[in-house]
Design a protein around this motif. Structure first.
Motif, PDB file in Angstrom:
ATOM      1  N   GLY A 196     -16.999 -21.822 -47.005  1.00 51.09           N
ATOM      2  CA  GLY A 196     -18.177 -21.063 -47.708  1.00 51.09           C
ATOM      3  C   GLY A 196     -18.594 -21.278 -48.540  1.00 51.09           C
ATOM      4  N   PHE A 197     -18.761 -22.719 -48.241  1.00 53.27           N
ATOM      5  CA  PHE A 197     -19.600 -23.844 -49.047  1.00 53.27           C
ATOM      6  C   PHE A 197     -20.926 -23.999 -48.910  1.00 53.27           C
ATOM      7  CE2 PHE A 197     -15.641 -27.316 -48.599  1.00 53.27           C
ATOM      8  CZ  PHE A 197     -15.179 -26.450 -49.657  1.00 53.27           C
ATOM      9  N   ARG A 198     -21.523 -24.033 -50.215  1.00 54.06           N
ATOM     10  CA  ARG A 198     -23.013 -23.626 -49.775  1.00 54.06           C
ATOM     11  C   ARG A 198     -24.131 -24.902 -50.263  1.00 54.06           C
ATOM     12  NH1 ARG A 198     -27.478 -19.862 -53.320  1.00 54.06           N
ATOM     13  NH2 ARG A 198     -28.461 -19.877 -51.749  1.00 54.06           N
ATOM     14  N   CYS A 199     -23.414 -25.504 -51.059  1.00 52.34           N
ATOM     15  CA  CYS A 199     -24.333 -27.094 -51.315  1.00 52.34           C
ATOM     16  C   CYS A 199     -23.100 -28.526 -51.599  1.00 52.34           C
ATOM     17  CB  CYS A 199     -24.304 -26.464 -52.641  1.00 52.34           C
ATOM     18  SG  CYS A 199     -25.099 -28.122 -52.784  1.00 52.34           S
ATOM     19  N   VAL A 200     -23.433 -29.060 -50.784  1.00 47.13           N
ATOM     20  CA  VAL A 200     -22.363 -30.192 -49.823  1.00 47.13           C
ATOM     21  C   VAL A 200     -24.348 -31.933 -49.928  1.00 47.13           C
ATOM     22  CG1 VAL A 200     -21.551 -29.000 -48.426  1.00 47.13           C
ATOM     23  CG2 VAL A 200     -23.611 -29.420 -46.828  1.00 47.13           C
ATOM     24  N   ARG A 201     -23.328 -32.757 -49.253  1.00 43.03           N
ATOM     25  CA  ARG A 201     -24.066 -33.836 -50.071  1.00 43.03           C
ATOM     26  C   ARG A 201     -23.545 -35.228 -48.479  1.00 43.03           C
ATOM     27  NH1 ARG A 201     -23.847 -35.411 -55.028  1.00 43.03           N
ATOM     28  NH2 ARG A 201     -21.098 -36.378 -54.450  1.00 43.03           N
ATOM     29  N   ILE A 202     -24.907 -35.690 -48.117  1.00 43.89           N
ATOM     30  CA  ILE A 202     -24.218 -36.398 -46.523  1.00 43.89           C
ATOM     31  C   ILE A 202     -24.636 -37.586 -47.199  1.00 43.89           C
ATOM     32  CG2 ILE A 202     -24.623 -36.818 -44.618  1.00 43.89           C
ATOM     33  CD1 ILE A 202     -25.090 -33.762 -44.351  1.00 43.89           C
ATOM     34  N   VAL A 203     -23.934 -38.078 -46.997  1.00 39.64           N
ATOM     35  CA  VAL A 203     -24.807 -40.350 -47.594  1.00 39.64           C
ATOM     36  C   VAL A 203     -24.740 -40.350 -46.422  1.00 39.64           C
ATOM     37  CG1 VAL A 203     -23.921 -41.744 -48.850  1.00 39.64           C
ATOM     38  CG2 VAL A 203     -22.941 -39.456 -49.673  1.00 39.64           C
ATOM     39  N   HIS A 204     -26.027 -41.372 -46.416  1.00 42.43           N
ATOM     40  CA  HIS A 204     -26.776 -41.967 -45.199  1.00 42.43           C
ATOM     41  C   HIS A 204     -27.126 -42.964 -44.668  1.00 42.43           C
ATOM     42  CE1 HIS A 204     -30.874 -41.027 -46.741  1.00 42.43           C
ATOM     43  NE2 HIS A 204     -30.035 -39.570 -46.851  1.00 42.43           N
ATOM     44  N   GLY A 205     -26.324 -43.328 -46.580  1.00 45.65           N
ATOM     45  CA  GLY A 205     -27.930 -45.009 -46.707  1.00 45.65           C
ATOM     46  C   GLY A 205     -29.412 -44.940 -46.588  1.00 45.65           C
ATOM     47  N   LYS A 206     -29.428 -46.229 -47.163  1.00 44.60           N
ATOM     48  CA  LYS A 206     -30.819 -46.415 -47.353  1.00 44.60           C
ATOM     49  C   LYS A 206     -31.212 -46.894 -46.282  1.00 44.60           C
ATOM     50  CE  LYS A 206     -30.539 -46.836 -52.496  1.00 44.60           C
ATOM     51  NZ  LYS A 206     -30.787 -46.150 -53.682  1.00 44.60           N
TER      52      LYS A 206
END
Length: 181
Positions: free
Chosen positions: A124-134
């Motif tokens: 039920g999460f609505r907002c997540v972060r994906i760290v992909h790098g630069k």
């Protein structure tokens, strides 16, 4: 081999030498000449780097128009109000979970993103972060995980919007994703 001791100078030889030279006078000490000024520094490496740019641009293995390192990502699915994306870019949504893709290859990252988003939706999460790098170590290939993340998120039906994270959350090395609720 033995060294011979230097011959001793007799008094006659010493007197003869002084008569031949004449009177000796002491010289006043002379100040050393001023030091030569150091040459101005010359930016040889800067000139070499600047001269190499045109040839490096011609040898680029990817199209920089498609994805540039350091550029922000953003996407809003059709049918949703633009203010949703503005709020997401401003960091007005609370990130409920995150995943870091560093040190993964493209296949592993793709699988990890799919699994992560499926689990986030189930919880039920609505907002997540994906760290992909630069993609700073990707060389001429460009930012591989960043481009992969961008493509995958645009194709998913459960993604409403995404945008590059705020600087304190990873900046252009991470995306904040808004999921359907």
């Amino acid at each position: 081999m033995k060294r011979r001791p230097p011959p001793t100078v007799s008094d006659d030889d010493s007197r003869l030498f002084r008569d031949a030279i004449g009177e000796v006078r002491k010289l006043d000490p002379v100040a050393p000449p001023p030091a030569m000024p150091k040459p101005e520094p010359h930016p040889y490496m800067l000139e070499a780097d600047e001269a190499a740019v045109p040839s490096e641009l011609l040898d680029m293995a990817f199209d920089p128009a498609l994805m540039e390192v350091g550029e922000e990502l953003s996407y809003l699915r059709d049918g949703y109000p633009p203010k949703l994306l503005r709020h997401l870019k401003r960091g007005q949504y609370s990130v409920q979970d995150e995943i870091d893709l560093h040190h993964l290859n493209a296949a592993a990252a793709q699988s990890t993103i799919s699994t992560f988003l499926a689990e986030a939706s189930e919880r039920g999460f609505r907002c997540v972060r994906i760290v992909h790098g630069k993609g700073l170590r990707s060389k001429a290939a460009g930012p591989v995980l960043k481009a992969l993340t961008d493509r995958l998120l645009r194709r998913r039906d459960d993604v409403i919007a995404f945008a590059s994270a705020r600087p304190m959350q990873g900046g252009t090395g991470a995306v904040v994703v808004l999921l359907k609720g």
